[in-house]
Design an enzyme around this catalytic site. Structure first.
Site, PDB file in Angstrom:
ATOM      1  N   CYS A 137       0.835  -1.204   0.000  1.00 30.82           N
ATOM      2  CA  CYS A 137       0.000   0.000   0.000  1.00 30.82           C
ATOM      3  C   CYS A 137       0.871   1.255   0.000  1.00 30.82           C
ATOM      4  O   CYS A 137       1.814   1.368   0.793  1.00 30.82           O
ATOM      5  CB  CYS A 137      -0.909  -0.010   1.229  1.00 30.82           C
ATOM      6  SG  CYS A 137      -2.056   1.388   1.274  1.00 30.82           S
ATOM      7  N   ARG A 190     -12.815   0.126  -4.370  1.00 26.01           N
ATOM      8  CA  ARG A 190     -12.230   0.132  -3.034  1.00 26.01           C
ATOM      9  C   ARG A 190     -11.817   1.537  -2.609  1.00 26.01           C
ATOM     10  O   ARG A 190     -11.766   1.855  -1.426  1.00 26.01           O
ATOM     11  CB  ARG A 190     -11.006  -0.797  -3.011  1.00 26.01           C
ATOM     12  CG  ARG A 190     -10.447  -1.016  -1.614  1.00 26.01           C
ATOM     13  CD  ARG A 190      -9.290  -2.005  -1.615  1.00 26.01           C
ATOM     14  NE  ARG A 190      -9.053  -2.491  -0.270  1.00 26.01           N
ATOM     15  CZ  ARG A 190      -8.315  -1.851   0.630  1.00 26.01           C
ATOM     16  NH1 ARG A 190      -7.747  -0.705   0.309  1.00 26.01           N
ATOM     17  NH2 ARG A 190      -8.153  -2.349   1.845  1.00 26.01           N
ATOM     18  N   GLY A 200      -5.060  -1.442  -5.040  1.00 30.14           N
ATOM     19  CA  GLY A 200      -4.967  -0.094  -5.586  1.00 30.14           C
ATOM     20  C   GLY A 200      -3.918   0.035  -6.667  1.00 30.14           C
ATOM     21  O   GLY A 200      -3.615   1.138  -7.116  1.00 30.14           O
TER      22      GLY A 200
END
Length: 506
Positions: free
Chosen positions: A320, A419, A410
């Site tokens: 992330c 999301r 992502g």
């Protein structure tokens, strides 16, 4: 002006547990890792849904499919099938998990009588099954004509062009059972006739399912299996705040035991509306988790909205980059500590206990212990599970070492815009909040989880605790300096083997 938190945002690596008194009866074998999965009210005898071990797999395409769900439920944890796929495909994955543990397995490797030995070998390599039913049309539910096992052929003595019909065990030599046979009755037949598998057929002799001897043995050797009231594996499913009105009914129909809104940030009206829709249409019958949040305000918002559990963590996952791209997030340890306090305060005020899940920031096995000690009821792991055989990603060779592919929801590869949705008409991923990467291949889930859970139980014993609530009550935590972190590892020696010992770093 902006509000400033007085304390810095801290990670798990900045804390250590200080050992407490260990009674003689406090040994790893006596430790229970049961923990609540969904909310319950004070005074209730038990939580509606519990985990046998405090580990769930992340809602990611690189981590959680039906194969991972079966493997993890076998060990007592739970998978949340990823939602970044069509409604039909996600529901089918959920259904396959629910069908699997019923003991009546729908065969995914089937033969027709005109197929060749070469095709049998190819199917075995593809699916790993040594037992394959032969049906009239080669489907999982066609008219049963026979069965092929490893005992029916020998590659060194047969031509690859030989037809299945010529070497299969024919229907008339098979022991079968009718469709209304119970699992207990099926197992009794297997033992009585010394079978490895038992075909289940309907009144027209069409194949319904197979029951395997190994499944009975597996159940006996896995006492922590996470099963529903019908002895089927439990499974969760991820949803989003866009198509929930269509997705949720399909997942519920498929048998999902619990849902979770998959979002990078949960303190939003979109999550509240999603939960309200569930309550309006299903009441409390459908369990739904929400998140992610990183402070008391976010927790209270989702608790008041009706969430059954709440996930903690923004930007702490290994793949992330939300903190880099948006400057949003909080250290996972600090977030867990604050939300746990908010959870306990909410329980005192309302009598409703809402479990919290620490999601992200876990690099080493001992970080799981720290997360639980800080108040988390269970942890959600992505990278940890992505390393195993059971994850859906490909195993590849990189610079002479086996790795598994691992990508964030992502990332450009996943493009899971739902999301990161902030409302409006735009329906795409404008910029990346995750990366595409590799993680070191680590082998089977079962072997690795056994080590992780033994470490956790040993740590709990060092703190004098036999249950997770007792661990949280007795745990003593201390901050460590940068120098202390160095001191905690091997130092001032020349290592014979630079490879790390059994841990999540493998």
């Amino acid at each position: 002006m902006a509000y400033y938190f007085e304390e810095p945002s801290r990670t798990f690596n900045e804390y250590l547990l200080v050992p407490g008194h260990t009674p003689a009866d406090c040994v790893p074998a006596a430790v229970s890792l049961k923990t609540p999965l969904v909310k319950y009210r004070k005074g209730e005898e038990e939580c509606p849904l519990e985990l046998s071990v405090p580990m769930v797999s992340a809602i990611m395409a690189a981590v959680s499919d039906d194969k991972m769900a079966v493997a993890l439920a076998t060990e007592g944890g739970l998978s949340f099938i990823y939602g970044n796929q069509s409604i039909e495909d996600e529901a089918a994955m959920v259904a396959r998990v629910k069908d699997y543990k019923a003991g009546f397995v729908t065969s995914d490797a089937n033969l027709s009588p005109d197929m060749t030995l070469e095709q049998v070998v190819d199917l075995k390599e593809q699916h790993g099954h040594s037992t394959m039913p032969v049906t009239e049309d080669g489907s999982a539910h066609g008219k049963l004509l026979g069965i092929v096992t490893e005992r029916d052929y020998r590659l060194s003595r047969m031509e690859l062009t030989e037809k299945v019909a010529d070497f299969m065990t024919p229907r008339e030599k098979l022991v079968v059972a009718p469709a209304d046979t119970s699992l207990k009755e099926a197992n009794d037949i297997i033992w009585e006739h010394k079978l490895n598998s038992l075909p289940i057929v309907d009144a027209d002799d069409h194949l319904v399912a197979l029951v395997f001897r190994k499944d009975y043995d597996s159940h006996k050797s896995n006492p922590d299996e996470l099963l529903d009231s019908h002895k089927r594996y439990m499974v969760g499913a991820g949803i989003n705040s866009r198509d929930y009105a269509e997705r949720i009914p399909a997942l519920v129909e498929a048998g999902a035991d619990v849902l979770c809104i998959d979002s990078s940030e949960g303190y939003s009206d979109w999550q509240k509306m999603t939960i309200e829709w569930v309550r309006e249409h299903y009441g409390d019958a459908v369990k739904i988790g929400a998140g992610n949040v990183v402070d008391a305000e976010g927790f209270r918002f989702l608790a008041d909205a009706g969430a059954d559990f709440i996930k903690i963590g923004i930007g702490g996952g290994s793949i992330c980059i939300t903190r880099e791209t948006k400057g949003i997030g909080r250290g996972q340890a600090t977030a867990t500590i604050e939300v746990a306090r908010a959870r306990d305060e909410y329980f005192r005020e309302t009598g409703v206990y809402i479990p919290i899940c620490s999601d992200g920031g876990i690099v080493y096995d001992h970080h799981i212990s720290l997360a639980l000690a800080m108040g988390a009821d269970f942890v959600m792991l992505g990278r940890y599970f992505a390393r195993f055989d059971e994850s859906p990603s490909a195993k590849v060779m990189v610079n002479g070492t086996y790795m598994k592919e691992y990508w964030g929801e992502g990332s450009a590869r996943a493009r899971n815009w739902q999301r990161y949705d902030l409302g409006g008409k735009k329906k795409n991923l404008s910029f990346e909040e995750g990366v595409d990467s590799y993680v070191p291949y680590a082998g089977s889930l079962k072997d690795n989880m056994a080590i992780t859970l033994l470490k956790l139980k040993s740590t709990m014993c060092n703190c004098g605790a036999l249950t997770i609530p007792e661990f949280q009550d007795k745990a003593k935590l201390t901050l460590v300096s940068a120098t202390s972190i160095v001191e905690g590892g091997a130092h001032d020696v020349l290592l014979k083997d630079k490879a790390p010992y059994a841990s999540n770093t493998r």
